[in-house]
Design an enzyme around this catalytic site. Structure first.
Site, PDB file in Angstrom:
ATOM      1  N   TYR A  23      33.906  10.997  22.576  1.00 38.33           N
ATOM      2  CA  TYR A  23      33.964  12.548  22.187  1.00 38.33           C
ATOM      3  C   TYR A  23      34.036  12.768  20.904  1.00 38.33           C
ATOM      4  O   TYR A  23      33.952  13.902  20.564  1.00 38.33           O
ATOM      5  CB  TYR A  23      34.909  13.244  22.853  1.00 38.33           C
ATOM      6  N   ASP A  88      28.022  29.797  40.374  1.00 36.81           N
ATOM      7  CA  ASP A  88      28.040  31.008  40.825  1.00 36.81           C
ATOM      8  C   ASP A  88      28.112  32.142  39.879  1.00 36.81           C
ATOM      9  O   ASP A  88      27.545  33.224  39.805  1.00 36.81           O
ATOM     10  CB  ASP A  88      28.654  31.240  42.340  1.00 36.81           C
ATOM     11  N   HIS A 101      27.193  19.437  26.296  1.00 33.77           N
ATOM     12  CA  HIS A 101      28.106  18.186  26.360  1.00 33.77           C
ATOM     13  C   HIS A 101      28.270  17.429  25.413  1.00 33.77           C
ATOM     14  O   HIS A 101      27.095  17.135  24.689  1.00 33.77           O
ATOM     15  CB  HIS A 101      27.509  17.259  27.630  1.00 33.77           C
TER      16      HIS A 101
END
Length: 144
Positions: A23, A88, A101
């Site tokens: 990361y 949703d 990402h």
């Protein structure tokens, strides 16, 4: 002024400490500073939020939609692969969404290759580190 929300999911508050080989060493606070500064230079209004809790993330998406936000830059973290409820919420919000990402999820473990969010996002940016967030801002600026 175009309003954009930057929403980061679980464990992203650990950036800079958590697996820097995957990361990077840039913290979430540093990423948010970079994104907000770029948004300001582009005459975009930016709000940022991070949560390790799915319901809090959903509540924030609803709030931004109700407050007239146009776009959402979303790094759902681990919820990428598991959260129908988050998916949703993105659909229900009507917000133009770019999924981001830091790592290339398609070059990692098989379970990370499936995103429940990507099918309802305008686009997905993966593997560019914090540059992915900045690229998402370019998209919103160009499509204002």
């Amino acid at each position: 002024m175009l309003k954009i929300g930057l929403l980061n999911g679980p464990n992203l508050d650990r950036l800079g400490k958590r697996e820097p080989e995957i990361y990077g060493s840039t913290t979430l606070a540093q990423i948010e500073e970079l994104v907000v500064a770029k948004a300001n230079s582009m005459d975009l209004e930016m709000d940022t939020y991070q949560s390790n809790h799915e319901g809090s993330m959903i509540d924030k998406i609803h709030k931004w939609a109700d407050c007239g936000f146009k776009g959402l830059i979303l790094n759902p973290g681990g919820f990428t692969h598991t959260s129908v409820a988050l998916r949703d919420a993105v659909v229900a919000s009507g917000l133009d969404t770019v999924e981001v990402h830091l790592s290339n999820i398609y070059a990692r473990e098989d379970f990370r290759h499936k995103s429940l969010i990507s099918g309802v996002a305008k686009g997905v940016i993966a593997g560019l580190g914090y540059w992915g967030y900045l690229s998402a801002l370019d998209y919103f600026s160009a499509n204002d």
